[in-house]
Enzyme design. Structure first.
Site, mmCIF file in Angstrom:
data_model
loop_
_atom_site.group_PDB
_atom_site.id
_atom_site.type_symbol
_atom_site.label_atom_id
_atom_site.label_comp_id
_atom_site.label_asym_id
_atom_site.label_seq_id
_atom_site.Cartn_x
_atom_site.Cartn_y
_atom_site.Cartn_z
ATOM 1 N N CYS A 10 -14.153 9.537 -4.094
ATOM 2 C CA CYS A 10 -12.744 9.200 -4.324
ATOM 3 C C CYS A 10 -12.642 7.800 -4.937
ATOM 4 O O CYS A 10 -13.141 6.825 -4.378
ATOM 5 C CB CYS A 10 -11.990 9.254 -2.995
ATOM 6 S SG CYS A 10 -10.324 8.578 -3.063
ATOM 7 N N SER A 11 -11.978 7.699 -6.076
ATOM 8 C CA SER A 11 -11.868 6.398 -6.751
ATOM 9 C C SER A 11 -11.107 5.381 -5.904
ATOM 10 O O SER A 11 -11.472 4.204 -5.872
ATOM 11 C CB SER A 11 -11.207 6.557 -8.112
ATOM 12 O OG SER A 11 -9.873 7.015 -7.981
#
Length: 113
Positions: A10-11
């Site tokens: 997840c960024s």
């Protein structure tokens, strides 16, 4: 020390980790997808966040839509759903002492320092 419930794919989670590292924070990383919290642990996190369990659910996930959406669930059933399907847990979650935040937007993780 800050505990970070982290998903490396997840960024936003990666950005939160980077922000905490830039601040020189010692970080305990919990990869909750690989090692889901227990019912008690997740309940404690929710209490620290000061929210209702449904507010921690990623309600746009297919798993939620197909299996839980529209059902009347108790708080305990919602917590159990997140434990059984940890990708339903909103991320990242940063905890320091008695303070916790969901890192959305990412900069919110700095509020606990």
């Amino acid at each position: 020390m800050t505990t970070l419930y982290h998903n490396p794919r997840c960024s936003k989670s990666r950005q939160a980790l980077h922000l905490l590292e830039e601040e020189g924070e010692t970080i305990e990383i919990i990869r909750y997808l690989e090692n889901p919290p227990t019912h008690l642990e997740l309940k404690q996190v929710i209490e620290l966040l000061g929210i209702k369990p449904i507010e921690l659910v990623r309600t746009q996930e297919t798993e939620w839509k197909e299996n839980y959406k529209g059902k009347e669930l108790t708080d305990n059933q919602i917590i159990d759903a997140m434990i059984e399907n940890p990708k339903l847990i909103e991320r990242p979650i940063a905890i320091k002492g008695t303070h916790a935040v969901i890192g959305r937007p990412t900069e919110k993780v700095l509020e606990i320092l």
